[in-house]
Design an enzyme around this catalytic site. Sequence first.
Site, PDB file in Angstrom:
ATOM      1  N   ASP A 250      33.007  -5.577 -15.573  1.00 43.30           N
ATOM      2  CA  ASP A 250      33.355  -6.184 -14.286  1.00 43.30           C
ATOM      3  C   ASP A 250      33.871  -5.105 -13.337  1.00 43.30           C
ATOM      4  O   ASP A 250      34.760  -5.335 -12.542  1.00 43.30           O
ATOM      5  CB  ASP A 250      34.390  -7.299 -14.474  1.00 43.30           C
ATOM      6  CG  ASP A 250      35.678  -6.795 -15.109  1.00 43.30           C
ATOM      7  OD1 ASP A 250      35.697  -5.630 -15.576  1.00 43.30           O
ATOM      8  OD2 ASP A 250      36.670  -7.545 -15.139  1.00 43.30           O
ATOM      9  N   GLU A 251      33.322  -3.911 -13.468  1.00 44.90           N
ATOM     10  CA  GLU A 251      33.719  -2.786 -12.601  1.00 44.90           C
ATOM     11  C   GLU A 251      32.540  -2.359 -11.742  1.00 44.90           C
ATOM     12  O   GLU A 251      31.419  -2.236 -12.229  1.00 44.90           O
ATOM     13  CB  GLU A 251      34.149  -1.589 -13.455  1.00 44.90           C
ATOM     14  CG  GLU A 251      35.368  -1.847 -14.311  1.00 44.90           C
ATOM     15  CD  GLU A 251      35.471  -0.834 -15.440  1.00 44.90           C
ATOM     16  OE1 GLU A 251      35.125   0.332 -15.222  1.00 44.90           O
ATOM     17  OE2 GLU A 251      35.857  -1.254 -16.549  1.00 44.90           O
TER      18      GLU A 251
END
Lengths: 351, 209
Positions: A250-251
């Site tokens: 989720d980066e």
Amino acid sequence: MALPRLDAQALMGAALLAPAALDRLMPMHLQIAADGHVVHVGPTLGQVSPVPLEGLGFKALMGVLQPRGIQDLAGLRAADGGQVRFRLATEPEIPMKGLCVPTHDGGALLNLSFGYAVTSAVEHFHLTCGDFACTDLTIEMLFLIEAKSAAQEEQRKLNMRLQGDKQRAEAEALSDGLTGLANRRAFDAALMRCIENGAPFAVMQIDLDFFKAVNDTLGHAAGDAVLAKVAAVLKKETRASDLVARVGGDEFSILFVRFVDVGSLLDVAGRMIAHIEEPLPFGKQACEISASIGIAVAQGAHSDTAADLVHKADTALYASKFAGRRQATIYSQGLEEEVARNAADLPLPRQ
Amino acid sequence: MSHNSYIAVGDIMHGLVNRSIECFVRDTYGQMAWEDVARCAGLEPATFESMLHYDDRLTHAVLEAISQRLNKPREAVLEDVGTYLVTHSNTKAIRRLLRFSGDSFGDFLASLDDLPERVKLAVPDLEFPRLELEERGNGQFCLWVRGAHAEFIWVICGAMRALADDYGALVLMEGHDPVGGTDGFIELHLAALSFAEGNAFSLGAGGAN
């Protein structure tokens, strides 16, 4: 002219066929006389037995496996045409099956086969094509087994090559399969190019907040939908010349080329966070997440390496997290110490 | 992976045939020779998959390139492919499958008419020509090779020569290309059934022979 009267006994008895003819028709048969002793053995059966079978009595000859209870010639004769499964006493390793018919002289004729043990039997006994009657499909079956195994082996090799190609293609790909954004590999390459050509640029690191909760409570499909939505937001808030990448679960990372105005960058980041926070309907529920952002600016003719810049942007990102998430921070000199002080007091936010 | 050479319908050649030709060149003349051939024939990537089908023009281009590189007529190249298939250690599965025909070269000849059916059992989508053996007495035979891909006649010729050696038989052979409306055929003279000690063959797949 009257036909000669045929003796039924002679017609139906094995005597109608010479033993040599029976041998050719059934190279794996044996004949048992009324007294229970073997009187004749077909050539292939003779070959597979380490000791001559002629003269052996029932008990010395075989142990019957099925039907159970057959212990003598009378039992065999009663099996009349049915399948008999047994082991020859002289070759107990190889189970055999046979078809038994009673003969008119009170004995029995038993035609044998290796059944499913055929592949090991031909190997064990070194049998050749000539050891089987040409009406026996054993050779065709052995051929088929070997042909299919060879074809299967080819197929297996093809699958392995295709698998290798797929992995190579994935490794060489520059985009993220889920979101269609650039991947880490593409981001790293673009960052190197920015440093080399010396123009000013900014690195933005974006880490989603509460994403794990969505994944854990609503499932992976909801998580995937959120990632797709975030990708769309990031694309919308950037120019075509910027590079937007998904660099981890989720980066996300963004390179803003020739865009280093701190106020404007913070405005962009603020708009991104606001859009990311808009609830995303998923079934009857809504996915609610936010984002923390860190920004590092490189003002041309850089002395920073790629690793330095990414570290600065990460430091700014941690500062946003420590300050309560849902915000953006621009890196400035000395921010490391502040983050380190916070880290000493608080557990480090997840990386 | 580029598959511009792969097609689904039309005049197709089974990948197994193409792959055989490729392996023949690589195993006999080396990887470099094969890469040259593939480049000349425009084969990209430079390999065939035995389980796929290809445009047969590609097969012809590859054969032409081999013929030029080796400075050998195409028929001779194809005969060498046939011999390779029966004799090389990398293709011993094929030699084994052929030896299932019987214990002597005579049995093998007698079973040739069934060969297409046997090929079909092994590789259902491989188009193989129909074979008919005509016995002319005094050890003279004529093997008719009918239909699909006339080139097969030379591969069969090479394979049969090698197989005769394998059985230990002495056989003289001469292949004839199809001309006009006539099918191709191979003339055989079986001079001696057991001329030399043949190679061993055991039915068991685990056996080395």
